[in-house]
Design an enzyme around this catalytic site. Structure first.
Site, PDB file in Angstrom:
ATOM      1  N   GLU A  36       0.844  -1.195   0.000  1.00 43.97           N
ATOM      2  CA  GLU A  36       0.000   0.000   0.000  1.00 43.97           C
ATOM      3  C   GLU A  36       0.876   1.240   0.000  1.00 43.97           C
ATOM      4  O   GLU A  36       1.738   1.420   0.880  1.00 43.97           O
ATOM      5  CB  GLU A  36      -0.919   0.007   1.226  1.00 43.97           C
ATOM      6  CG  GLU A  36      -1.906   1.155   1.238  1.00 43.97           C
ATOM      7  CD  GLU A  36      -3.097   0.939   0.319  1.00 43.97           C
ATOM      8  OE1 GLU A  36      -4.017   1.777   0.331  1.00 43.97           O
ATOM      9  OE2 GLU A  36      -3.117  -0.061  -0.426  1.00 43.97           O
ATOM     10  N   ASN A  55      -4.745   0.030  -8.852  1.00 40.91           N
ATOM     11  CA  ASN A  55      -5.501   1.277  -8.844  1.00 40.91           C
ATOM     12  C   ASN A  55      -4.661   2.386  -8.246  1.00 40.91           C
ATOM     13  O   ASN A  55      -3.643   2.147  -7.594  1.00 40.91           O
ATOM     14  CB  ASN A  55      -6.827   1.132  -8.086  1.00 40.91           C
ATOM     15  CG  ASN A  55      -6.606   0.870  -6.601  1.00 40.91           C
ATOM     16  OD1 ASN A  55      -5.977   1.648  -5.902  1.00 40.91           O
ATOM     17  ND2 ASN A  55      -7.140  -0.239  -6.122  1.00 40.91           N
ATOM     18  N   GLU A  63      -9.323  -5.782 -12.992  1.00 39.07           N
ATOM     19  CA  GLU A  63      -8.611  -4.671 -12.358  1.00 39.07           C
ATOM     20  C   GLU A  63      -7.466  -5.255 -11.544  1.00 39.07           C
ATOM     21  O   GLU A  63      -7.678  -6.073 -10.648  1.00 39.07           O
ATOM     22  CB  GLU A  63      -9.553  -3.895 -11.433  1.00 39.07           C
ATOM     23  CG  GLU A  63      -8.853  -2.743 -10.711  1.00 39.07           C
ATOM     24  CD  GLU A  63      -9.502  -2.394  -9.387  1.00 39.07           C
ATOM     25  OE1 GLU A  63      -8.772  -1.871  -8.519  1.00 39.07           O
ATOM     26  OE2 GLU A  63     -10.703  -2.669  -9.209  1.00 39.07           O
ATOM     27  N   CYS A 108      -3.685   7.248  -2.384  1.00 37.78           N
ATOM     28  CA  CYS A 108      -3.242   5.901  -2.035  1.00 37.78           C
ATOM     29  C   CYS A 108      -3.300   5.027  -3.283  1.00 37.78           C
ATOM     30  O   CYS A 108      -4.069   5.279  -4.208  1.00 37.78           O
ATOM     31  CB  CYS A 108      -4.087   5.304  -0.913  1.00 37.78           C
ATOM     32  SG  CYS A 108      -5.846   5.122  -1.301  1.00 37.78           S
TER      33      CYS A 108
END
Length: 500
Positions: free
Chosen positions: A356, A433, A430, A459
């Site tokens: 992340e 992102n 997906e 983020c």
């Protein structure tokens, strides 16, 4: 929209001597009840009665000045009048009846908090709120704008229907259509090759040495091509999200169907759990119903979206201007999402692994950082992984959860999805992102800048299972078919574990 409210002001003493003054006050209350409304619109007092130390009121109104707002508007000037002239205070308010009528083309068969009953008659939804001595909607809820939230929720349901609104999707860019080196389901082939096995929980996999090496190579690429060049610092974010975190992040509005809840034991005392342990010793089965009685209410859930817990590090803090932008990342543990019937292979799982990436600064800094990340991703997907991929401008998670669509409301914030085609079924998945979340997180967690300017954040989650699905579905499991730049980084594949 129409409102009908029956309520009372509780007074500190008998007000019979003040009846004439109260009557004059209500007769001249028009400006208070109609302030902000078009001419001839607003709220009106249709009846009132003084009964000793209580004033009963009936208020009807339209959408321009809602009846509960009218009641709250009356409280202060009435209190000033009675206090100055008669030494009587307004102690509180009681609600005995509250009805709201909303125009609608259909009924809603759905329980709404604080609503006792919903009827659909002649193009109107008629709501009877749960008030009265045993009701849940009282003075505190009125002051906290609960009726307004009920109306907002109702309007959203009428607009969206039960299936939710269609999210925005707008193609931004697509790579060249590289011919696939592989056309089988990579999950099935990985199982046959002994790279992965199902875990004991739904949507969970155990990754063998080969699959793990692929994952670690993806991590290495992210570190070398993004983290190190852009100067991101590593942190460890908690993987248990409490309700307080989710309320501030916005997830508490709609996360419930997709989270794994965490319930602590009511006590750690072994004696309290002795019957559970004894049952297992005798039956070799865990008595789940008995366990359920001995665990407490959920304190939150397992990590669903990785970045919210990071904000506890900054919560309530003021950041010096020269500290911005702040750029950090976390890769310390798994995330968990209950995918219902949608689980499939390693593409859609309940337990997954992510890096992340989070950044925070002024609006300009956050948008600039987003462009840097986009350039890095393009280099990786084009020059190293050589994928057939595309990007799309989509409704961000924080808007989708609140039932919003479109891009006009974002004022520069938004989400870009990265999608790759899966040759074995022709679908797009997906696999990456990038979100610019605007002021949502800094505001939610009360993070400020020394300069006073608004802070923004972004983020971006690197999902290792999704990267593997995109890459292996197009390139296969044979390293000879992998792009040269990826081969350089992965080196020699480790031996797997053999079985008899």
């Amino acid at each position: 929209m129409k409102f009908h409210l029956e309520a009372s002001f509780r007074l500190s003493a008998d007000a019979d001597k003040a009846e004439a003054a109260i009557s004059d006050f209500f007769k001249s209350a028009g400006p208070i009840l109609q302030k902000g409304a078009p001419l001839g619109q607003g709220a009106k007092i249709v009846a009132w009665k003084l009964a000793g130390s209580k004033i009963d009121l009936v208020i009807d109104s339209d959408r321009f000045v809602r009846a509960h707002d009218a009641l709250l508007r009356l409280r202060r000037p009435l209190s000033e009048l009675l206090g100055k002239e008669f030494r009587i205070g307004v102690r509180g308010m009681d609600i005995s009846k509250f009805e709201i009528a909303v125009e609608s083309e259909r009924a809603i068969n759905h329980k709404i908090p604080y609503v006792r009953e919903i009827k659909f008659e002649d193009g109107w939804l008629l709501l009877s709120l749960d008030v009265g001595p045993e009701g849940t909607l009282g003075q505190s809820e009125m002051e906290n704008r609960i009726p307004d939230r009920i109306i907002s929720l109702l309007e959203d349901k009428l607009q969206s229907g039960y299936g939710g609104k269609t999210e925005h999707w707008e193609l931004l860019w697509e790579s060249s259509a590289r011919p696939p080196k592989f056309t089988s389901d990579p999950t099935e082939e990985m199982q046959k090759a002994g790279w992965i096995k199902h875990g004991s929980s739904r949507g969970q996999w155990i990754y063998g040495p080969q699959a793990t090496h692929v994952f670690r190579t993806f991590e290495k690429i992210v570190l070398e091509e993004i983290i190190q060049p852009l100067g991101y610092r590593e942190m460890i974010f908690p993987k248990l999200d409490t309700w307080d975190v989710w309320k501030k992040s916005g997830h508490a509005q709609g996360v419930y169907p997709e989270i794994y809840f965490v319930c602590p034991p009511k006590t750690r005392d072994p004696a309290f759990w002795e019957e559970v342990m004894d049952y297992y010793k005798i039956t070799h089965e865990v008595p789940l119903e008995l366990v359920k009685e001995k665990i407490d209410l959920p304190i939150g859930g397992m990590c669903y979206a990785q970045c919210p817990t990071f904000w506890g590090f900054l919560q309530g803090m003021t950041l010096p201007r020269d500290e911005l932008p702040i750029t950090v990342f976390d890769r310390s543990g798994t995330s968990h999402r209950y995918e219902s019937g949608g689980i499939h292979g390693i593409e859609r799982v309940d337990e997954f692994h992510r890096i992340e990436i989070v950044w925070l600064g002024s609006k300009e800094q956050v948008l600039e950082e987003a462009e840097k990340l986009k350039a890095c991703y393009k280099h990786i997907f084009e020059d190293i992984l050589e994928l057939h991929w595309r990007t799309a401008w989509v409704t961000p998670w924080f808007m989708a959860q609140e039932g919003k669509t479109g891009l006009a409301e974002m004022s520069g914030a938004g989400t870009v999805d990265y999608e790759a085609v899966l040759p074995y079924n022709g679908n797009w998945i997906e696999f990456q992102n990038l979100s610019v979340n605007g002021e949502k997180y800094p505001k939610g967690f009360t993070v400020k800048s020394q300069s006073g300017e608004a802070l923004w954040s972004g983020c971006s989650g690197v999902g290792l299972e999704r990267w593997a699905s995109a890459f292996l579905s197009q390139k296969g499991l044979d390293p000879a078919n992998w792009p040269v730049e990826f081969q350089k980084r992965i080196g020699e594949m480790p031996k797997g574990i053999r079985f008899l």
